[in-house]
Design an enzyme around this catalytic site. Structure first.
Site, PDB file in Angstrom:
ATOM      1  N   GLY A 117     -22.481  -3.624  11.587  1.00  0.00           N
ATOM      2  CA  GLY A 117     -21.357  -4.088  10.751  1.00  0.00           C
ATOM      3  C   GLY A 117     -20.202  -3.107  10.658  1.00  0.00           C
ATOM      4  O   GLY A 117     -19.133  -3.451  10.153  1.00  0.00           O
ATOM      5  N   GLY A 160      -0.882   7.356  -1.296  1.00  0.00           N
ATOM      6  CA  GLY A 160      -0.594   6.284  -0.342  1.00  0.00           C
ATOM      7  C   GLY A 160      -0.720   4.912  -0.972  1.00  0.00           C
ATOM      8  O   GLY A 160      -1.802   4.539  -1.429  1.00  0.00           O
ATOM      9  N   GLY A 209      -0.697   2.048   0.431  1.00  0.00           N
ATOM     10  CA  GLY A 209      -1.037   1.067   1.463  1.00  0.00           C
ATOM     11  C   GLY A 209      -2.125   0.151   0.938  1.00  0.00           C
ATOM     12  O   GLY A 209      -2.419   0.126  -0.268  1.00  0.00           O
ATOM     13  N   ALA A 222      -5.434   7.886   0.877  1.00  0.00           N
ATOM     14  CA  ALA A 222      -5.371   6.599   1.598  1.00  0.00           C
ATOM     15  C   ALA A 222      -4.059   6.558   2.377  1.00  0.00           C
ATOM     16  O   ALA A 222      -3.180   5.746   2.110  1.00  0.00           O
ATOM     17  CB  ALA A 222      -5.469   5.443   0.611  1.00  0.00           C
ATOM     18  N   ARG A 243      -5.384   5.369   8.878  1.00  0.00           N
ATOM     19  CA  ARG A 243      -6.587   5.616   9.667  1.00  0.00           C
ATOM     20  C   ARG A 243      -6.186   5.887  11.107  1.00  0.00           C
ATOM     21  O   ARG A 243      -5.102   5.533  11.543  1.00  0.00           O
ATOM     22  CB  ARG A 243      -7.527   4.399   9.597  1.00  0.00           C
ATOM     23  N   ASP A 261      -9.744  -1.335  16.343  1.00  0.00           N
ATOM     24  CA  ASP A 261      -8.967  -0.212  15.799  1.00  0.00           C
ATOM     25  C   ASP A 261      -8.777   0.907  16.816  1.00  0.00           C
ATOM     26  O   ASP A 261      -7.887   1.744  16.649  1.00  0.00           O
ATOM     27  CB  ASP A 261      -9.681   0.391  14.567  1.00  0.00           C
ATOM     28  N   HIS A 317      -3.776 -32.739  -5.032  1.00  0.00           N
ATOM     29  CA  HIS A 317      -3.304 -32.290  -6.342  1.00  0.00           C
ATOM     30  C   HIS A 317      -4.476 -32.289  -7.308  1.00  0.00           C
ATOM     31  O   HIS A 317      -5.237 -33.252  -7.310  1.00  0.00           O
ATOM     32  CB  HIS A 317      -2.207 -33.231  -6.841  1.00  0.00           C
TER      33      HIS A 317
HETATM   34  P1  NAI Z   1      -1.632   2.378   5.319  1.00  0.00           P
HETATM   35  O1  NAI Z   1      -1.057   2.831   6.594  1.00  0.00           O
HETATM   36  O2  NAI Z   1      -1.691   0.914   4.996  1.00  0.00           O
HETATM   37  O3  NAI Z   1      -0.837   3.086   4.109  1.00  0.00           O
HETATM   38  C1  NAI Z   1      -0.726   4.494   3.998  1.00  0.00           C
HETATM   39  C2  NAI Z   1       0.361   4.841   3.010  1.00  0.00           C
HETATM   40  O4  NAI Z   1       0.342   6.249   2.785  1.00  0.00           O
HETATM   41  C3  NAI Z   1       1.753   4.481   3.512  1.00  0.00           C
HETATM   42  O5  NAI Z   1       2.411   3.701   2.529  1.00  0.00           O
HETATM   43  C4  NAI Z   1       2.397   5.844   3.705  1.00  0.00           C
HETATM   44  O6  NAI Z   1       3.798   5.823   3.485  1.00  0.00           O
HETATM   45  C5  NAI Z   1       1.672   6.704   2.680  1.00  0.00           C
HETATM   46  N1  NAI Z   1       1.718   8.155   2.933  1.00  0.00           N
HETATM   47  C6  NAI Z   1       1.543   8.779   4.129  1.00  0.00           C
HETATM   48  N2  NAI Z   1       1.679  10.126   3.986  1.00  0.00           N
HETATM   49  C7  NAI Z   1       1.931  10.362   2.665  1.00  0.00           C
HETATM   50  C8  NAI Z   1       2.171  11.545   1.884  1.00  0.00           C
HETATM   51  N3  NAI Z   1       2.185  12.764   2.422  1.00  0.00           N
HETATM   52  N4  NAI Z   1       2.399  11.417   0.557  1.00  0.00           N
HETATM   53  C9  NAI Z   1       2.405  10.179  -0.005  1.00  0.00           C
HETATM   54  N5  NAI Z   1       2.185   9.045   0.674  1.00  0.00           N
HETATM   55  C10 NAI Z   1       1.943   9.115   2.000  1.00  0.00           C
HETATM   56  O7  NAI Z   1      -3.081   3.040   5.263  1.00  0.00           O
HETATM   57  P2  NAI Z   1      -4.402   2.745   4.419  1.00  0.00           P
HETATM   58  O8  NAI Z   1      -4.116   2.039   3.146  1.00  0.00           O
HETATM   59  O9  NAI Z   1      -5.095   4.049   4.370  1.00  0.00           O
HETATM   60  O10 NAI Z   1      -5.198   1.728   5.329  1.00  0.00           O
HETATM   61  C11 NAI Z   1      -5.636   2.116   6.634  1.00  0.00           C
HETATM   62  C12 NAI Z   1      -5.801   0.921   7.524  1.00  0.00           C
HETATM   63  O11 NAI Z   1      -6.863   0.106   7.102  1.00  0.00           O
HETATM   64  C13 NAI Z   1      -4.568   0.060   7.568  1.00  0.00           C
HETATM   65  O12 NAI Z   1      -4.247  -0.216   8.893  1.00  0.00           O
HETATM   66  C14 NAI Z   1      -4.968  -1.180   6.832  1.00  0.00           C
HETATM   67  O13 NAI Z   1      -4.309  -2.331   7.354  1.00  0.00           O
HETATM   68  C15 NAI Z   1      -6.463  -1.236   7.026  1.00  0.00           C
HETATM   69  N6  NAI Z   1      -7.077  -1.889   5.886  1.00  0.00           N
HETATM   70  C16 NAI Z   1      -6.881  -3.225   5.711  1.00  0.00           C
HETATM   71  C17 NAI Z   1      -7.388  -3.870   4.611  1.00  0.00           C
HETATM   72  C18 NAI Z   1      -7.110  -5.313   4.431  1.00  0.00           C
HETATM   73  O14 NAI Z   1      -6.687  -5.962   5.367  1.00  0.00           O
HETATM   74  N7  NAI Z   1      -7.311  -5.878   3.249  1.00  0.00           N
HETATM   75  C19 NAI Z   1      -8.175  -3.180   3.602  1.00  0.00           C
HETATM   76  C20 NAI Z   1      -8.293  -1.778   3.871  1.00  0.00           C
HETATM   77  C21 NAI Z   1      -7.773  -1.186   4.982  1.00  0.00           C
END
Ligand code: NAI
Length: 462
Positions: A39, A176, A178, A266, A269, A309, A441
């Site tokens: 998984g 972060g 994100g 966060a 990745r 990824d 509806h």
């Molecule tokens: P992310 O790339 O989505 O967001 C990282 C954030 O950290 C950005 O907004 C960036 O500007 C910020 N950042 C970077 N350096 C920084 C600093 N020095 N100080 C402050 N902020 C800073 O990365 P995230 O959330 O870690 O996710 C990783 C991956 O996993 C993504 O590609 C995401 O799409 C995927 N993921 C998807 C999910 C979903 O589809 N529901 C759930 C969890 C992860």
């Protein structure tokens, strides 16, 4: 004679789905996975456990904020964190065991251990070398930290540690804004932590439609999350019982600090390809460390493919799954295809955010003439009955042809509703096609139809 037609390295959503499809297509298949359970990140320490905690903490939020309004009186539940974690582990177990069952059913061999590729056509696991006509690299990604921050998974952690904290922290800083930061931040804010999100940019969730992102951040603020925007985190100082997060505001270079019991890093990745031996093999990587592939997911070495990824594109489980199925078709001599223009993205907070296709900013930048149709959930009876009137549906269409170019939803079950638009986009539909489709509806999906109507002569309930 090779031992296998295909060996897939990695048993996450990309790898296990690829393995099952290969077997269904009549290929002798094995999947190498070093974790104790199949998984990958998604099922073990990502999508699935976080959804369990999001569901549990949202249920608490409902009990605290909405039960009394509906005439459901009584003491609101208290948090038994150990039980909540046990529930999460149970959900993980059910899912990972399910994949083990599917492997048996489809006659996919699970080779337990960490694999490497000593030469094309060979996969080494432990001391044993298995031969295969084709190899698929599906090794996923790992959290990437920042310079000046040492993750210990106790006080300073990635999402893995944040899913398994020994107790609900009093104060949490999330670096972060994100998807991971906001989903995990939401969980702990709802469980009672004081959560501050420190974000480098001026907008949450980079890449999201700007209007949606703004409303989304406002909604999260109302739920108690605090934000420090435009702040570059410089370092995290670890003291005995707390950590200090040092950051610099980008607009004026002012330095400041915020204290926390735990810090979640966060900030994205990166592909995980350590130990595969790709360098020695001469597999081409991109400057960002991704395995370079052509449009059939083939690397520069014959018989070696890569998906998920570990290669370019959004780091999403469902993108990896689609590539897994497609590359299986290619290996079986059929036509594999992934439509990268129609890959939905969902943030599983409450309300959820879901998107597919282009954002308004992207269309503006490309100089594409477009029309917008919007509809607020305040005009949707079902959403109001669920205390979920916040948010809206936004559909972007070509100004001339009315063909749907993108859609963005902030609202209840947005992650379910988005698929109607995905299907429509796959069929090259116009907004009018959705507008002319009868929607039951009362459902939240009626808001999608109303937004489609708004692209033409106007929504009815606006
Ligand atoms: P992310 O790339 O989505 O967001 C990282 C954030 O950290 C950005 O907004 C960036 O500007 C910020 N950042 C970077 N350096 C920084 C600093 N020095 N100080 C402050 N902020 C800073 O990365 P995230 O959330 O870690 O996710 C990783 C991956 O996993 C993504 O590609 C995401 O799409 C995927 N993921 C998807 C999910 C979903 O589809 N529901 C759930 C969890 C992860």
């Amino acid at each position: 004679m090779a031992d296998y037609d295909v060996i897939i390295i990695g048993g996450g959503p990309g790898g296990y789905v690829c393995a099952i499809r290969c077997a269904q297509l009549g290929l002798k298949t094995a999947c190498v996975e070093g974790r104790d359970a199949l998984g990958g990140t998604c099922l073990n320490v990502g999508c699935i456990p976080s959804k369990a905690l999001l569901h549990a903490s949202h249920s608490l939020h409902e009990a605290e904020h909405n039960f009394a309004k509906m005439g459901l009186k009584g003491k609101s539940p208290s948090v038994d964190w150990d039980q909540m974690k046990a529930y999460k582990e149970d959900v993980i177990g059910q899912n990972t065991k399910g994949i083990e069952f599917l492997f048996k059913k489809n006659k996919v061999d699970w080779i337990k251990g960490w694999g490497s590729i000593p030469a094309a056509g060979q996969v080494k696991v432990g001391d044993e070398v298995h031969t295969a006509k084709n190899i698929v690299i599906a090794t996923g990604s790992e959290a990437s930290s920042l310079p000046g921050i040492e993750v210990d998974e106790e006080m300073i952690m990635t999402s893995t540690g944040a899913l398994d904290l020994p107790k609900v922290p009093r104060k949490m800083v999330v670096i972060g804004a994100g998807v991971i930061g906001l989903e995990m931040g939401s969980v702990y804010a709802r469980l009672g932590s004081e959560v501050t999100v420190v974000e480098f940019l001026d907008q949450v969730t980079p890449g999201m439609d700007g209007e949606i992102a703004k409303t989304f951040q406002r909604t999260l603020k109302k739920q108690g999350l605090k934000f420090v925007m435009g702040a570059a985190v410089q370092s995290v100082e670890k003291l005995k019982t707390k950590a200090k997060v040092h950051y610099k505001l980008r607009k004026n270079d002012k330095e400041d600090m915020i204290e926390a019991d735990v810090v979640l890093v966060a900030t994205g990745r990166r592909p995980f390809t350590d130990g595969l031996g790709l360098d020695a093999l001469g597999v081409t990587l991109s400057p960002r460390g991704q395995v370079a592939t052509n449009d059939h997911w083939a690397t520069n070495i014959d018989g070696i493919y890569a998906i998920g990824d570990a290669i370019d594109g959004p780091m999403l489980a469902h993108k990896a799954e689609d590539e897994g199925m497609a590359v299986a078709e290619v290996i079986a001599g059929k036509k594999g295809h992934v439509n990268y223009n129609v890959i939905p993205g969902v943030v599983y907070t409450n309300p959820e955010v879901a998107a597919v296709g282009q954002t308004e900013e992207q269309l503006k930048d490309a100089g594409h003439a477009y029309k917008v149709g919007k509809f607020s959930f305040m005009g949707n009876g079902r959403a109001k009955a669920m205390f979920a009137g916040e948010g809206f549906v936004k559909i972007l269409v070509d100004a001339e042809t009315d063909r749907i170019l993108g859609a963005h939803i902030l609202g209840p079950q947005a992650g379910e509703m988005i698929h109607e638009i995905c299907v429509a986009m796959e069929f090259g539909a116009s907004a009018q096609d959705i507008a002319l489709t009868c929607h039951a509806h009362p459902t939240c999906s009626e808001a999608v139809r109303e937004a489609a109507l708004a692209c033409g002569d106007g929504a009815i309930h606006a």
